[in-house]
Scaffold this active site. Structure first.
Site, PDB file in Angstrom:
ATOM      1  N   LYS A   1       0.842  -1.202   0.000  1.00  0.00           N
ATOM      2  CA  LYS A   1       0.000   0.000   0.000  1.00  0.00           C
ATOM      3  C   LYS A   1       0.879   1.255   0.000  1.00  0.00           C
ATOM      4  CE  LYS A   1      -3.941  -2.331   1.923  1.00  0.00           C
ATOM      5  NZ  LYS A   1      -4.578  -2.911   3.083  1.00  0.00           N
TER       6      LYS A   1
ATOM      7  N   GLN B   1      -4.531  -1.749   9.100  1.00  0.00           N
ATOM      8  CA  GLN B   1      -4.455  -3.035   8.397  1.00  0.00           C
ATOM      9  C   GLN B   1      -5.135  -4.115   9.238  1.00  0.00           C
ATOM     10  OE1 GLN B   1      -3.140  -3.709   5.267  1.00  0.00           O
ATOM     11  NE2 GLN B   1      -4.028  -5.730   5.596  1.00  0.00           N
TER      12      GLN B   1
ATOM     13  N   ASP C   1     -10.727   3.785   4.571  1.00  0.00           N
ATOM     14  CA  ASP C   1     -11.477   2.647   4.034  1.00  0.00           C
ATOM     15  C   ASP C   1     -12.961   2.723   4.401  1.00  0.00           C
ATOM     16  OD1 ASP C   1     -11.805   0.401   2.518  1.00  0.00           O
ATOM     17  OD2 ASP C   1     -10.905  -0.996   3.931  1.00  0.00           O
TER      18      ASP C   1
END
Ligand code: NAD
Length: 285
Positions: free
Chosen positions: A52, A96, A119
């Protein structure tokens, strides 16, 4: 059968993201900044975080990592995260998943403020998605919609079947399909007639996390398949999805490959979300 090539589309989208990142830097005097948080020492998670960060760098987004020790308490995590989120030079934050105990995914996601929630998985961000008032949308569901739109797969009035009801994929993608005017059926592990639903669908999104759950015999001729599943096969270590690939080309009109379908679109949407949140804050929202 048309291949819905997420890798190719993510490269096309990267051009636009690069321009936006450059424009942000020009106006703000610094790069947009994504903070990626890793808790514990899971090697797979460490690789995902590294990828990422590299993806951010490839379009001119600054990305840094914060690492928490395995066993970090909720109090310690919350206090550190508060500092990260109040940093004016950090535009977006991603934790994460999975996270080791005593932290839980749901608790961690709800510590994120929607204005920095890259997210969009906090309850407030998911509520905004439900209301059609999102600042940013969850990366995997949004990536799926972008892929369908790019390949001009009609959704309005179509029967879409989503298999899986997780907060990360199934539920938000079903909601986004409704917003595209599709008629949506959401199947899950307790559904009695999943195979019959799948067989009747124009578009099927499979996010069950079960390799080989469906095969070519399960789909209507001319249907479109989005396979979200990712599994590492033994003994060759190759990646596969939730659907067996053999014979699909004789039945389906279009399908995502695994790898190279939904995965790269998820990353692409993470980069875009970082820029959207950065641009939003620059405009004073
Ligand atoms: P999850 O385990 O949280 O949810 C799975 C869902 O599938 C559950 O709602 C369950 O009810 C349903 N299910 C399980 N077996 C079923 C069956 N036989 N019939 C009908 N429904 C069934 O999983 P998740 O986090 O949503 O992820 C699903 C898959 O997608 C995993 O393989 C994961 O690795 C992958 N994934 C990929 C990406 C990507 O970017 N490509 C992103 C997220 C998840």
């Amino acid at each position: 059968m048309k291949i819905l090539d997420g890798k190719a589309l993510s490269l096309i989208r990267a051009e636009n993201l690069r321009l936006r990142a450059k424009e942000f830097h020009k106006q703000k005097g610094r790069s947009a900044h994504l903070k990626v948080i890793l808790v514990g020492k899971d090697p797979a998670s460490a690789v995902y975080v590294k990828n990422k960060i590299l993806a951010c760098q490839s379009v001119g987004i600054h990305s840094t990592q914060a690492t928490f020790a395995e066993g970090t308490s909720k109090e310690a995590f919350a206090s550190e995260l508060m500092q990260i989120q109040s940093d004016e030079n950090i535009d977006a934050v991603l934790v994460q998943l999975p996270v080791p105990p005593p932290l839980t995914e749901e608790w961690v996601q709800n510590q994120l403020h929607p204005s920095k929630d890259a997210d969009a998985l906090s309850f407030e961000s998911l509520g905004r998605l439900m209301a059609g008032r999102s600042w940013v949308k969850s990366c995997t569901p949004q990536g799926i919609i972008e892929l369908l739109k790019h390949y001009q797969i009609a959704l309005a009035g179509k029967h879409c079947v989503v298999v899986g009801r997780s907060l990360i994929v199934g539920k938000p993608v079903a909601q986004l399909l409704v917003q595209e005017n599709a008629t949506v059926t959401l199947c899950h592990s307790q559904s009695r007639d999943t195979k019959a639903q799948v067989k009747s669908a124009d578009v099927v999104v499979v996010a069950a996390g079960k390799p080989g759950l469906f095969g070519s015999e399960d789909f209507k001729t001319g249907a479109t398949l989005i396979d979200v599943g990712i599994h590492r096969q033994t003994p060759d270590g190759k990646l596969c999805g939730d659907v067996r690939w053999d014979g699909l080309d004789k039945v389906l009109a279009a399908a995502t490959p695994v790898p190279g379908g939904v995965g790269p679109m998820t990353i692409s949407c993470l980069l875009e979300n970082t820029l959207i949140l950065a641009e939003r804050r620059m405009k004073g929202f």
